[in-house]
Design an enzyme around this catalytic site. Structure first.
Site, PDB file in Angstrom:
ATOM      1  N   SER A 183       2.849   9.628   2.929  1.00 26.92           N
ATOM      2  CA  SER A 183       2.444   8.224   2.904  1.00 26.92           C
ATOM      3  C   SER A 183       2.870   7.551   4.209  1.00 26.92           C
ATOM      4  O   SER A 183       2.526   8.034   5.283  1.00 26.92           O
ATOM      5  CB  SER A 183       3.057   7.553   1.667  1.00 26.92           C
ATOM      6  OG  SER A 183       2.383   6.363   1.384  1.00 26.92           O
ATOM      7  N   LYS A 187       2.361   8.940   8.165  1.00 28.22           N
ATOM      8  CA  LYS A 187       1.903   8.283   9.404  1.00 28.22           C
ATOM      9  C   LYS A 187       2.904   8.593  10.508  1.00 28.22           C
ATOM     10  O   LYS A 187       2.542   8.911  11.648  1.00 28.22           O
ATOM     11  CB  LYS A 187       1.809   6.763   9.217  1.00 28.22           C
ATOM     12  CG  LYS A 187       1.002   6.268   8.012  1.00 28.22           C
ATOM     13  CD  LYS A 187       0.994   4.730   7.953  1.00 28.22           C
ATOM     14  CE  LYS A 187       0.742   4.123   6.573  1.00 28.22           C
ATOM     15  NZ  LYS A 187      -0.447   4.476   5.853  1.00 28.22           N
ATOM     16  N   GLN A 229      -6.508   0.443   2.653  1.00 25.36           N
ATOM     17  CA  GLN A 229      -5.527  -0.110   3.580  1.00 25.36           C
ATOM     18  C   GLN A 229      -6.123   0.013   4.979  1.00 25.36           C
ATOM     19  O   GLN A 229      -6.254   1.095   5.516  1.00 25.36           O
ATOM     20  CB  GLN A 229      -4.248   0.722   3.478  1.00 25.36           C
ATOM     21  CG  GLN A 229      -3.120   0.260   4.353  1.00 25.36           C
ATOM     22  CD  GLN A 229      -1.912   1.176   4.234  1.00 25.36           C
ATOM     23  OE1 GLN A 229      -2.027   2.393   4.219  1.00 25.36           O
ATOM     24  NE2 GLN A 229      -0.739   0.581   4.139  1.00 25.36           N
ATOM     25  N   GLU A 237       1.450  -5.950   6.122  1.00 28.79           N
ATOM     26  CA  GLU A 237       2.287  -5.306   5.112  1.00 28.79           C
ATOM     27  C   GLU A 237       3.651  -4.909   5.641  1.00 28.79           C
ATOM     28  O   GLU A 237       4.655  -4.983   4.936  1.00 28.79           O
ATOM     29  CB  GLU A 237       1.552  -4.067   4.572  1.00 28.79           C
ATOM     30  CG  GLU A 237       2.331  -3.352   3.484  1.00 28.79           C
ATOM     31  CD  GLU A 237       1.630  -2.105   2.949  1.00 28.79           C
ATOM     32  OE1 GLU A 237       0.406  -1.971   3.176  1.00 28.79           O
ATOM     33  OE2 GLU A 237       2.303  -1.279   2.321  1.00 28.79           O
ATOM     34  N   TRP A 281      -6.657   3.443  -1.786  1.00 24.82           N
ATOM     35  CA  TRP A 281      -6.282   2.739  -0.563  1.00 24.82           C
ATOM     36  C   TRP A 281      -5.949   3.693   0.581  1.00 24.82           C
ATOM     37  O   TRP A 281      -5.818   3.280   1.724  1.00 24.82           O
ATOM     38  CB  TRP A 281      -5.147   1.737  -0.814  1.00 24.82           C
ATOM     39  CG  TRP A 281      -3.913   2.287  -1.477  1.00 24.82           C
ATOM     40  CD1 TRP A 281      -3.596   2.203  -2.802  1.00 24.82           C
ATOM     41  CD2 TRP A 281      -2.838   2.994  -0.853  1.00 24.82           C
ATOM     42  NE1 TRP A 281      -2.387   2.819  -3.042  1.00 24.82           N
ATOM     43  CE2 TRP A 281      -1.899   3.308  -1.859  1.00 24.82           C
ATOM     44  CE3 TRP A 281      -2.566   3.390   0.465  1.00 24.82           C
ATOM     45  CZ2 TRP A 281      -0.720   4.003  -1.604  1.00 24.82           C
ATOM     46  CZ3 TRP A 281      -1.388   4.090   0.720  1.00 24.82           C
ATOM     47  CH2 TRP A 281      -0.482   4.386  -0.308  1.00 24.82           C
ATOM     48  N   HIS A 317       0.304  10.025  -6.105  1.00 25.18           N
ATOM     49  CA  HIS A 317       0.596   9.885  -4.675  1.00 25.18           C
ATOM     50  C   HIS A 317       1.874  10.655  -4.322  1.00 25.18           C
ATOM     51  O   HIS A 317       2.917  10.451  -4.934  1.00 25.18           O
ATOM     52  CB  HIS A 317       0.756   8.393  -4.367  1.00 25.18           C
ATOM     53  CG  HIS A 317       0.872   8.068  -2.916  1.00 25.18           C
ATOM     54  ND1 HIS A 317       0.157   8.716  -1.928  1.00 25.18           N
ATOM     55  CD2 HIS A 317       1.622   7.143  -2.262  1.00 25.18           C
ATOM     56  CE1 HIS A 317       0.474   8.199  -0.744  1.00 25.18           C
ATOM     57  NE2 HIS A 317       1.352   7.246  -0.929  1.00 25.18           N
TER      58      HIS A 317
END
Ligand SMILES: *[C@@H]1O[C@H](CO)[C@@H](O)[C@H](O)[C@H]1NC(C)=O
Ligand SMILES: *[C@@H]1O[C@H](CO)[C@@H](O)[C@H](O)[C@H]1NC(C)=O
Ligand SMILES: *[C@@H]1O[C@H](CO)[C@@H](O)[C@H](O)[C@H]1NC(C)=O
Ligand SMILES: *[C@@H]1O[C@H](CO)[C@@H](O)[C@H](O)[C@H]1NC(C)=O
Ligand SMILES: *[C@@H]1O[C@H](CO)[C@@H](O)[C@H](O)[C@H]1NC(C)=O
Ligand SMILES: *[C@@H]1O[C@H](CO)[C@@H](O)[C@H](O)[C@H]1NC(C)=O
Ligand SMILES: *[C@@H]1O[C@H](CO)[C@@H](O)[C@H](O)[C@H]1NC(C)=O
Ligand SMILES: CC(=O)N[C@H]1CO[C@H](CO)[C@@H](O)[C@@H]1O
Length: 371
Positions: A183, A187, A229, A237, A281, A317
């Protein structure tokens, strides 16, 4: 950040001034085979080089090691420790392969690989907007350093590798280091693989927008009615990206790169990313399209099997269904353990909520043969 699209340019002389922006405007994905001569500052801020002071201590008790890194400037250093879990048995001559796991491991690993848990959120906090400039990295470079959490985390990974290189008694093979995270930490893992060339294998897991997706494609999904997203949301965020990115989130077409270019910085080293279509998302079409675009870079080098992509659903997730183990283990076997394995994998279930991926709409370059 300094983006030097593949193929890498020769070292830029210190006297060379880098433009802060490049005139550019294209809805389609920019051609990753064209040079932009290195503009900085669009998205992730500045990644500082190795500071003058980096030292470390290492202790081990049973199968658990403790690597403590001290880094910074003579009058201002920070210290952070990372636990390393070692495999049982005798280390190979060159040392154990290692996975650096952002904030903890969420994929299974085969025997014979050590795991270092990297407390990246202590290096640069990622709670919400109040995290801007908070964390160990900013204690060294100042609260107003133009880095983002993404680049601060890469800096920490690099200092860990510096320390392992100078700590032979840790028995880590520094030519066989992988990085992973899920998640938001996925990134981060992709960013580390892109900017730290000592990473031998990069495995972002469910990284979504800001990871293995392209900003242009995430915007397209959002504009098509999917709740994803995308850039305008992500800068609200959290503080993952630099404040300068705020200037581009409503003008994504002005970016002379997109995240297929970021992924391309990993090449020719291997990249394997996992995505989850059950988590809308995560921008499922964007991930598939972006990695399809990036794949052309490995294809051009004749090593398409060094770039894997697997996109399934039916799990929560950051859970890792065991039926994905064969692809993951193939990459780990081949690139960390030097074993024969078939790493050809590029697949999606195509569950894009009815939004259609049309490659010709986004990709208008032809893939050259560079070998
Ligand atoms: C690791 O070593 C550092 C430095 O000696 C120490 O401060 C820290 O408590 C150690 N961590 C663990 C979990 O033992
Ligand atoms: C390590 O291997 C030895 C010998 O096979 C075994 O006795 C021991 O229980 C193992 N330890 C762990 C933590 O797996
Ligand atoms: C950081 O920037 C803010 C806003 O420009 C300013 O108010 C503050 O004084 C700066 N802090 C430091 C330590 O330079
Ligand atoms: C899927 O698409 C429909 C129709 O555009 C939209 O109403 C819905 O919110 C989308 N679902 C998600 C999870 O994005
Ligand atoms: C989803 O997972 C459940 C439980 O693991 C399994 O029973 C089911 O067959 C899976 N469905 C699909 C479409 O794979
Ligand atoms: C490797 O795996 C791919 C995908 O399953 C398959 O198409 C290919 O034939 C395999 N290659 C070899 C050499 O076995
Ligand atoms: C790709 O698109 C750009 C910008 O729209 C255009 O300048 C260029 O000619 C196109 N290239 C090809 C091969 O179509
Ligand atoms: C150069 C350019 O297109 N700027 C636009 C960026 O986005 C803002 C907000 O939508 C517009 O007002 C600018 O015109």
């Amino acid at each position: 950040m300094i983006f030097i699209p593949f193929p890498a340019l020769p070292a830029i002389p210190a006297s060379c001034s880098t433009p802060s922006e490049i005139p550019f405007n294209d809805d389609k994905l920019p051609d990753p085979f064209l040079f932009n001569n290195g503009a900085k500052g669009y998205e992730a801020g500045t990644l500082p080089p190795k500071p003058p002071q980096v030292s470390s201590t290492f202790t081990q008790s049973g199968l658990t090691g403790n690597l403590t890194v001290t880094a910074g400037f003579p009058d201002n250093t920070i210290t952070f420790s990372s636990p390393i879990k070692f495999p049982n048995g005798t280390a190979p001559r060159a040392g154990w392969p290692l996975i650096i796991a952002y904030d903890g491991l969420s994929i299974p690993i085969p025997d014979g690989i050590a795991v270092l848990t990297y407390a990246n959120s202590a290096m640069a906090q990622q709670n919400d907007q109040s995290s801007r400039g908070v964390g160990l990295f900013f204690d060294v470079y100042g609260q107003n350093a133009t880095a983002s959490s993404m680049t601060a985390w890469v800096w920490g990974v690099s200092r860990i590798i510096d320390s392992l290189e100078s700590t032979p008694n840790a028995q880590i093979n520094t030519n066989k280091i992988a990085v992973t995270g899920c998640s938001r930490d996925g990134k981060g893992a992709l960013m580390a693989g892109a900017f730290e060339e000592r990473i031998a294998l990069t495995i972002p897991q469910e990284s979504g927008s800001g990871g293995d997706t392209c900003w242009r494609l995430s915007k397209f999904e959002q504009d098509s009615g999917d709740v994803v997203q995308q850039a305008t949301e992500i800068v609200q965020e959290n503080v993952w990206f630099s404040t300068n990115f705020d200037n581009f989130v409503f003008n994504i077409s002005l970016l002379p790169y997109d995240h297929h270019s970021l992924a391309a910085l990993v090449a020719p080293r291997p990249l394997l990313s996992y995505e989850n279509t059950d988590v809308e998302w995560l921008s499922p079409l964007s991930a598939f399209g972006c990695m399809t675009a990036a794949h052309t870079v490995w294809e051009s080098m004749g090593i398409a099997d060094s770039h894997g992509f697997v996109q399934v659903g039916n799990h929560s997730h950051c859970a890792f269904p065991s039926d994905l183990n064969p692809t993951l283990f193939a990459f780990l076997d081949k690139f960390l353990l030097d074993e024969e394995a078939n790493t050809t994998v590029f697949e999606t279930n195509g569950a894009f909520n009815g939004t259609v991926w049309n490659p010709a709409q986004w990709i208008n370059w032809t893939t050259p043969r560079l070998v």
